[in-house]
Write a protein that holds these residues in place. Structure first.
Motif, mmCIF file in Angstrom:
data_model
loop_
_atom_site.group_PDB
_atom_site.id
_atom_site.type_symbol
_atom_site.label_atom_id
_atom_site.label_comp_id
_atom_site.label_asym_id
_atom_site.label_seq_id
_atom_site.Cartn_x
_atom_site.Cartn_y
_atom_site.Cartn_z
ATOM 1 N N UNK A 88 41.257 39.518 52.973
ATOM 2 C CA UNK A 88 40.469 39.119 52.031
ATOM 3 C C UNK A 88 39.119 40.147 52.067
ATOM 4 N N UNK A 132 46.903 38.419 40.464
ATOM 5 C CA UNK A 132 46.683 37.244 40.160
ATOM 6 C C UNK A 132 45.332 37.162 39.792
ATOM 7 N N UNK A 134 41.771 34.828 39.010
ATOM 8 C CA UNK A 134 41.190 33.463 39.001
ATOM 9 C C UNK A 134 39.811 33.565 38.318
ATOM 10 N N UNK A 136 36.532 30.677 36.898
ATOM 11 C CA UNK A 136 35.668 29.355 36.909
ATOM 12 C C UNK A 136 35.035 29.260 35.756
ATOM 13 N N UNK A 142 38.057 26.054 39.809
ATOM 14 C CA UNK A 142 38.844 27.257 39.636
ATOM 15 C C UNK A 142 40.168 27.161 39.024
ATOM 16 N N UNK B 13 37.438 24.251 45.652
ATOM 17 C CA UNK B 13 37.029 24.316 44.165
ATOM 18 C C UNK B 13 38.291 24.073 43.113
ATOM 19 N N UNK B 29 44.651 39.568 44.385
ATOM 20 C CA UNK B 29 43.848 38.581 43.670
ATOM 21 C C UNK B 29 42.537 38.759 43.326
ATOM 22 N N UNK B 30 42.177 38.867 42.316
ATOM 23 C CA UNK B 30 41.011 39.170 41.629
ATOM 24 C C UNK B 30 40.218 38.222 40.651
ATOM 25 N N UNK B 31 38.853 38.428 40.678
ATOM 26 C CA UNK B 31 38.111 37.644 39.680
ATOM 27 C C UNK B 31 36.771 37.555 40.003
ATOM 28 N N UNK B 32 35.858 36.929 39.072
ATOM 29 C CA UNK B 32 34.266 37.136 39.356
ATOM 30 C C UNK B 32 33.895 36.704 40.643
ATOM 31 N N UNK B 33 32.771 36.992 41.134
ATOM 32 C CA UNK B 33 32.009 36.204 42.397
ATOM 33 C C UNK B 33 32.198 34.573 42.245
ATOM 34 N N UNK B 34 32.532 33.901 43.376
ATOM 35 C CA UNK B 34 32.549 32.697 43.239
ATOM 36 C C UNK B 34 33.483 31.937 42.357
ATOM 37 N N UNK B 35 34.407 32.474 42.031
ATOM 38 C CA UNK B 35 35.614 32.229 41.285
ATOM 39 C C UNK B 35 36.753 31.291 42.012
ATOM 40 N N UNK B 36 36.702 31.396 43.369
ATOM 41 C CA UNK B 36 37.654 30.839 44.089
ATOM 42 C C UNK B 36 38.725 31.688 44.899
ATOM 43 N N UNK B 37 38.586 33.001 44.856
ATOM 44 C CA UNK B 37 39.500 33.825 45.558
ATOM 45 C C UNK B 37 39.673 33.602 47.314
ATOM 46 N N UNK B 38 38.571 33.564 47.625
ATOM 47 C CA UNK B 38 38.559 33.357 49.161
ATOM 48 C C UNK B 38 39.124 32.020 49.599
ATOM 49 N N UNK B 41 42.591 31.706 50.392
ATOM 50 C CA UNK B 41 43.057 32.505 51.656
ATOM 51 C C UNK B 41 42.636 31.194 52.645
ATOM 52 N N UNK C 52 27.555 25.372 37.471
ATOM 53 C CA UNK C 52 28.224 24.870 38.598
ATOM 54 C C UNK C 52 27.303 23.484 38.983
ATOM 55 N N UNK C 61 30.112 31.489 48.095
ATOM 56 C CA UNK C 61 31.015 32.688 48.300
ATOM 57 C C UNK C 61 30.147 33.708 48.810
ATOM 58 N N UNK C 64 27.881 35.002 46.113
ATOM 59 C CA UNK C 64 26.811 33.914 45.703
ATOM 60 C C UNK C 64 25.762 34.127 46.660
ATOM 61 N N UNK C 95 30.743 41.814 42.540
ATOM 62 C CA UNK C 95 31.750 42.202 41.590
ATOM 63 C C UNK C 95 30.988 43.090 40.535
#
Ligand SMILES: Nc1ncnc2c1ncn2[C@@H]1O[C@H](COP(=O)(O)OP(=O)(O)OP(=O)(O)O)[C@@H](O)[C@H]1O
Ligand SMILES: Nc1ncnc2c1ncn2[C@@H]1O[C@H](COP(=O)(O)OP(=O)(O)OP(=O)(O)O)[C@@H](O)[C@H]1O
Ligand SMILES: [Mg+2]
Ligand SMILES: [Mg+2]
Lengths: 151, 159, 151, 159
Positions: A88, A132, A134, A136, A142, B13, B29-38, B41, C52, C61, C64, C95
């Motif tokens: 991560x 991939x 992701x 929201x 998500x 989430x 795995x990529x996407x905006x902050x807070x979108x659910x990547x972590x 994991x 949200x 996160x 955030x 990001x």
């Protein structure tokens, strides 16, 4: 017990030297604090990025610590491969050049193990086989937006 | 062997049941902050019992259950395949809120199991809490920041 | 004592609401655990990025948390400006979009205070008035390579 | 008021005396990993006495002295200007290794001073350890991760 520890240590140390050199062009090795009775002491890392003198681990920069730690993880992987690796944002401290080096190392290792790497940085995303996405979009739920294949 | 799919239902989430397919090789795995990547994991660590709730940014296990709906259970299933397309191993973990607290159930290849049995099976494939194959966000420098003795213990585990 | 605490708290809270909204399009506020006797309790932050629900601070996160923390620092700055701010890679979890938002906020604040920001990311470097380059070409000695002016 | 210059001599990776000019407004510092960016931020914290050696990644103060040459002292001077081009305040700190340990000397506007006197002067300009105007690498989320009581204490300091 000590015999199997020493064998494991020797192999991981050999791997570490090769990988650390690949990642940071320098010399590095893992060192036992107590060589005669390894289990009585700890394990430290001596790392010397290109052109520098040997550094204390604590005074290393964020990027140098990341590369040294990752070299250690890959040294273990070579000795005892796991079926998958999930990282991560391990590239968050790295500058452009080091991000690329790490991305190429992961790419080369990905033929013997699966790598799932969360990243916001271009070098990593561009080196991968696929991404991939992701998101929201609505109210914090998500959704996986699909898989983008590369080249 | 590799992860072929992760099925996430009402975990963090992921309010809607979500299947994420994985292939061999190198996936980002990529996407905006807070979108659910972590959280993806985290779902692997949760399912395979590789970490405590504290390290999953949840004080108590029930914080792992999605807060957007009233369902009081969450589950994650990790499926492994050995390259031939066949699924050769799957682990599932379900948590359910009850009046007395919550229950955590493990399933190995869809049969009720225990954490110990699952750890035994996983360590046959070199998957264990000590082999550093999962690195959470911000953890990358932890090997450098721990004590020399703790660092040696990593080798002890592997030997 | 309590009177001056409450005045300070009210002002910083007002600032925080404005700045948090600017950085993450959402609603946020700082909340006293014990409203009647503030010094008997702590201070928490309720933050709700765009679209949200209200989140627990711990489950946020990395990105955030960074934006929420920075909104708090800027809320203090508006109330009690320091002559200079020195930030070391505060954009490392952000990001692309959030890095730009932060860079623009710093730019707009830099007319009332000096900002010295270490960064590896393009949005921050491109928004700055100038960049000081550092390097260690030979044997680990830092040299400042000069100042590049922007725009 | 703003920082107009930092003079670093033999502190951490700055083996040669180095003057770094600063202007008002928004300045970024960039360069490869390990090149010395964070050491510039550390030099400000060291000089103004805003942090302990531990937070400067040095177990003991003498780890702050450059290891590339035999000199056993290091110094940092931070000069402030109030916009007219005139220097209106300067703080300098020097550490020297001695047989009994090391000595740390402070100078305010080039006259010998003490840490307390310097802190009094700096707090007139809203520079104090508690006002969060310096954020070290990795520290950005610390305000979120500390306890609610510690977070309240930030407001206590300012009130
Ligand atoms: N139980 C829960 N129910 C609903 N949402 C949750 C729950 N637990 C965590 N979340 C939300 O999930 C989001 C965080 O997701 P995550 O940490 O995976 O983001 P990320 O994509 O890794 O972002 P970053 O790039 O900033 O690291 C947060 O907004 C958090 O509030
Ligand atoms: N006393 C010292 N003498 C010589 N070199 C030192 C001393 N203390 C620290 N260093 C070196 O300074 C370098 C680190 O510098 P710094 O942390 O400023 O890097 P950085 O530019 O911030 O890098 P990153 O982008 O990785 O954060 C390290 O290589 C470290 O070994
Ligand atoms: Mg994350
Ligand atoms: Mg740094």
């Amino acid at each position: 017990k000590i015999k199997s520890f020493r064998e494991t240590y020797d192999q991981i140390n050999t791997n570490f030297k090769v990988i650390f050199n690949q990642l940071s062009d320098g010399e590095g090795r893992i060192v036992l604090e107590n060589d005669i009775n390894p289990l009585a002491g700890g394990l430290t890392i001596e790392a010397q990025p290109r052109d520098k003198k040997m550094q204390r681990l604590e005074s290393m920069s964020g990027g140098e610590k990341s590369l040294t730690a990752l070299a250690f993880v890959f040294a273990i992987q070579r000795h005892m491969p796991a079926p998958f690796y999930a990282f991560d944002e391990v590239d968050m401290h790295l500058d452009g050049i080091n991000s690329e080096k790490l991305a190429h190392l992961i790419k080369s290792q990905s033929s013997n193990a699966q790598f799932i790497v969360v990243s916001l940085r271009k070098p990593m995303i561009e080196a991968a086989d696929r991404t991939i996405g992701v998101t929201q979009k609505n109210s914090g739920i998500t959704k996986v937006t699909g898989v983008r294949l590369h080249g | 062997m590799h992860i072929s799919k992760i099925e996430i239902d009402n975990f963090k989430s992921f309010a809607n049941p979500t299947d994420i397919p994985f292939l061999q090789g190198f996936t980002t795995v990529s996407g905006p902050n807070g979108s659910g990547k972590s959280n993806i994991i985290d779902s692997i660590l949760f399912c395979l019992g590789l970490s405590s709730s504290k390290t999953l940014r949840a004080d108590r296990l029930f914080h792992l259950i999605n807060t957007h709906n009233k369902k009081n259970e969450a589950s994650v299933k990790v499926c492994f395949s050995n390259g031939t397309g066949q699924e050769n191993l799957s682990v599932k973990r379900k948590i359910k809120k009850t009046s007395a607290g919550f229950i955590s159930n493990y399933y190995l290849n869809d049969k009720t199991s225990t954490l110990n049995e699952i750890h035994d099976e996983l360590s046959k494939h070199n998957i264990s809490p000590g082999c550093y194959n999962v690195m959470m966000q911000g953890d990358v420098t932890s090997i450098i920041n721990i004590s020399a003795t703790e660092r040696r213990k990593i080798i002890d585990e592997i030997a």
